[in-house]
Motif scaffolding. Structure first.
Motif, PDB file in Angstrom:
ATOM      1  N   GLY A 232       0.812  -1.211   0.000  1.00 11.47           N
ATOM      2  CA  GLY A 232       0.000   0.000   0.000  1.00 11.47           C
ATOM      3  C   GLY A 232       0.845   1.260   0.000  1.00 11.47           C
ATOM      4  O   GLY A 232       2.050   1.238  -0.239  1.00 11.47           O
ATOM      5  N   ARG A 516      -3.406  -5.591  -2.188  1.00  9.66           N
ATOM      6  CA  ARG A 516      -3.652  -4.581  -3.213  1.00  9.66           C
ATOM      7  C   ARG A 516      -3.746  -5.202  -4.605  1.00  9.66           C
ATOM      8  O   ARG A 516      -3.296  -4.629  -5.604  1.00  9.66           O
ATOM      9  CB  ARG A 516      -2.564  -3.495  -3.189  1.00  9.66           C
ATOM     10  CG  ARG A 516      -2.497  -2.699  -1.869  1.00  9.66           C
ATOM     11  CD  ARG A 516      -3.813  -1.998  -1.561  1.00  9.66           C
ATOM     12  NE  ARG A 516      -3.711  -1.005  -0.507  1.00  9.66           N
ATOM     13  CZ  ARG A 516      -4.153  -1.171   0.751  1.00  9.66           C
ATOM     14  NH1 ARG A 516      -4.716  -2.338   1.105  1.00  9.66           N
ATOM     15  NH2 ARG A 516      -4.064  -0.206   1.638  1.00  9.66           N
ATOM     16  N   GLU A 557      -9.881   1.722  -6.943  1.00  5.89           N
ATOM     17  CA  GLU A 557      -8.749   1.951  -6.043  1.00  5.89           C
ATOM     18  C   GLU A 557      -9.207   2.462  -4.682  1.00  5.89           C
ATOM     19  O   GLU A 557      -8.672   2.070  -3.649  1.00  5.89           O
ATOM     20  CB  GLU A 557      -7.766   2.943  -6.675  1.00  5.89           C
ATOM     21  CG  GLU A 557      -6.881   2.355  -7.753  1.00  5.89           C
ATOM     22  CD  GLU A 557      -5.789   1.440  -7.203  1.00  5.89           C
ATOM     23  OE1 GLU A 557      -5.446   1.573  -6.007  1.00  5.89           O
ATOM     24  OE2 GLU A 557      -5.277   0.607  -7.972  1.00  5.89           O
ATOM     25  N   TYR A 560     -10.132   0.107  -1.502  1.00 10.37           N
ATOM     26  CA  TYR A 560      -9.241  -0.550  -0.544  1.00 10.37           C
ATOM     27  C   TYR A 560      -9.535  -0.092   0.883  1.00 10.37           C
ATOM     28  O   TYR A 560      -9.120  -0.755   1.835  1.00 10.37           O
ATOM     29  CB  TYR A 560      -7.782  -0.295  -0.920  1.00 10.37           C
ATOM     30  CG  TYR A 560      -7.336  -1.104  -2.114  1.00 10.37           C
ATOM     31  CD1 TYR A 560      -7.414  -2.496  -2.101  1.00 10.37           C
ATOM     32  CD2 TYR A 560      -6.852  -0.489  -3.265  1.00 10.37           C
ATOM     33  CE1 TYR A 560      -7.026  -3.248  -3.187  1.00 10.37           C
ATOM     34  CE2 TYR A 560      -6.446  -1.242  -4.365  1.00 10.37           C
ATOM     35  CZ  TYR A 560      -6.545  -2.623  -4.322  1.00 10.37           C
ATOM     36  OH  TYR A 560      -6.163  -3.379  -5.419  1.00 10.37           O
TER      37      TYR A 560
END
Length: 581
Positions: A232, A516, A557, A560
């Motif tokens: 991350g 991720r 995105e 997350y």
């Protein structure tokens, strides 16, 4: 002991279960000290309710139609119909209002406040046995840390509260700010280090936390922190994420905790059946003292009014007493399971799959035993018969889908086995229960088990460049499964092993997020199922692909981290929203 929502307790504390503004603040003077804090049974009842409200399994057991929601969101299985919450939560966009299903949320400040109040009262009461007080406070602290873990993995940094806010708390103190993601993980890990010195080594069952449950929570939390630091990035001025230099620190903590459980505890991998397929199936059914793999579990006991409906909802059509066949595995996930010889699960290409006919001995009977123990496929042996999935049977080139062929073979499988993906959930379904009814399932839900600790050790050791130990941990899990050893360890091998070992145990969705890789795996994909047509003459299947999802999935995105949401931000002006919402 079975944790129940005791009616006696609820009569005394019902008003504590409502929500108020800010962080679900509630008045302190509702509970009668004279009644509760002078009676150990009532104090235990208060704690029992906190166990219940921790919601270890609110997405797995029969809470409406939300069983398997995390497995559905993680693209393991198509769960229930398109109009029901698990599928909707899997395919719709997460916006600034939050996930489409409230059951994906986890904002436990009402319960955390009650934990904090319980701890404060127990630490001041003088009428209870000192050992009783120490034990119950330790259990409450473990529950609080678990709640914080479930929140931090969703939202990143959240406010850490260890004291119950009063109704008279000034606004400047009431409107708390978010702690950083790093601070929350550090809090959880520090609590587990302390509780490991207080909690006992064992109980008569696994429904209360032990020293090893503390180490297990530390192992999981530290591994999450290490992987987020590795994959991350820091955001919101450090409120989210970790410095890249933190990888080694957290990996070491996860490594140490995992290794301590494996080497020092009485927990052992379940290996009570020589057949690896049956052994892996039995692991989730055997609740006897012979099953030493379970570190912490949510207990169920139908005789005590604590049942659930997993077997009822999962049992394949043809064996179900009611509405079964609800957990439909995608072929995309099936491909993660290797063949028995260790060759990749996708070594039979999709073009090969549709270019010829296949017998089950060639395609599925010869897969990883964990596949056969976890997923129903055509001709899976079950309750003295086999499970069927074919849509039609060809006899002399003519398709038939009604009646019997030669009086023995159904021309078409039962309807609910043919409508979605061609695979169903088998894991945790009790073969010994014939025609299970709703709410009568007794299988416990494993929150922590030793198999995960081996996988945590493997991943943490990999981050620490301890490749030999990482490989050994992976191979120990594979040996239990009857799979050949790996000769090397890679990131892809570790991640794949974790997915197949822990399927339908509420891990994959969260793992894809912390690695991720969720955008790559989940965004703009329309997952596939298989259609089977049986050739009576060759005794093999013609296979074709079909859409397992009605629409393409979306994972952005920003997803997350979940949004805190407009309602929480409106309640507390000091809360800062996550990026992108």
């Amino acid at each position: 002991m079975k944790h129940t929502k005791l009616l006696l307790y609820l009569g005394l504390f019902l008003t504590l279960m409502g929500c108020q503004d800010v962080l679900d603040k509630q008045p302190l003077d509702i509970i009668s000290d004279a009644v509760v804090w002078q009676d150990e049974n009532l104090a235990q009842a208060y704690l029992n309710d906190l166990y219940y409200r921790t919601d270890f399994v609110n997405l797995v057991t029969d809470r409406g139609f939300n069983q398997g929601m995390i497995a559905s969101m993680g693209a393991e299985a198509r769960v229930y119909g398109a109009w029901q919450s698990p599928y909707i939560a899997s395919t719709q966009i997460i916006t600034e209002t939050g996930p489409t299903s409230n059951d994906v949320e986890y904002w436990k400040y009402s319960a955390i406040r009650d934990v904090n109040y319980f701890i404060a009262q127990m630490e001041t009461v003088s009428t209870f046995n000192a050992d009783f007080i120490a034990q119950k406070v330790a259990e409450a602290r473990w529950l609080r840390a678990y709640m914080y873990f479930e929140m931090v993995k969703r939202y990143g940094g959240v406010p850490i509260l260890t004291k119950a806010q009063s109704i008279d708390t000034p606004k400047e103190e009431l409107f708390v700010s978010r702690n950083s993601e790093k601070e929350v993980y550090d809090f959880i890990i520090a609590e587990m280090d302390d509780l490991s010195k207080i909690l006992p080594e064992s109980y008569t069952d696994a429904s209360r936390p032990t020293k090893w449950a503390a180490q297990a929570l530390k192992s999981r939390a530290a591994l999450y922190a290490a992987s987020i630091a590795k994959y991350g990035q820091q955001q919101l001025n450090g409120l989210l994420g970790f410095p890249a230099s933190d990888v080694q620190n957290y990996a070491q903590k996860a490594y140490d905790a995992s290794k301590s459980i494996i080497e020092e505890s009485a927990h052992e991998l379940y290996e009570n059946n020589a057949d690896p397929t049956q052994n892996f199936q039995d692991l989730f059914i055997d609740e006897s003292s012979a099953n030493k793999e379970v570190i912490f579990a949510e207990r169920f006991d139908f005789s005590q009014g604590l049942g659930h409906s997993l077997s009822n909802r999962a049992m394949p059509d043809g064996f179900a007493a009611g509405w079964g066949s609800n957990f439909n595995y995608y072929y995309d996930f099936v491909e993660l399971f290797e063949f028995e010889d260790g060759s990749p699960g996708n070594s039979v290409s999709r073009s090969q799959l549709t270019a010829q006919e296949w017998g089950m001995d060639e395609l599925f009977h010869n897969r990883d035993p964990r596949f056969k123990a976890s997923i129903f496929y055509p001709e899976s042996p079950w309750q003295g018969s086999i499970v069927l999935f074919h849509t039609s049977t060809f006899v002399n080139g003519v398709a038939k889908n009604t009646g019997l062929i030669d009086g023995v073979w159904p021309a078409k499988a039962p309807n609910r086995n043919t409508t979605k993906t061609g695979f169903h959930l088998r894991k945790r379904v009790d073969e010994g229960t014939v025609g299970p009814l709703g709410d009568q399932d007794d299988t416990d839900y494993y929150v922590f088990r030793l198999g995960e600790m081996y996988l945590n050790l493997a991943e943490a050791a990999f981050y620490l460049d301890k490749m030999a130990e990482s490989l050994a941990a992976i191979n120990r899990i594979r040996q239990r499964a009857g799979m050949p050893d790996k000769t090397e360890v890679t990131e892809a091998i570790i991640q794949n092993e974790r997915q197949v070992e822990l399927t339908f145990e509420d891990h994959r969705y969260w793992d894809l997020r912390r690695w991720r890789t969720a955008v790559e795996v989940l965004d703009n994909v329309r997952l596939q199922g298989l259609r089977y047509d049986y050739n009576w003459d060759t005794k093999k299947y013609k296979i074709s692909f079909k859409n397992g999802d009605g629409v393409a999935r979306v994972f952005q995105e920003r997803n997350y981290y979940f949004p805190l949401g407009v309602d929480r931000l409106a309640d507390n002006p000091n809360l800062v929203e996550n990026p992108g919402y």
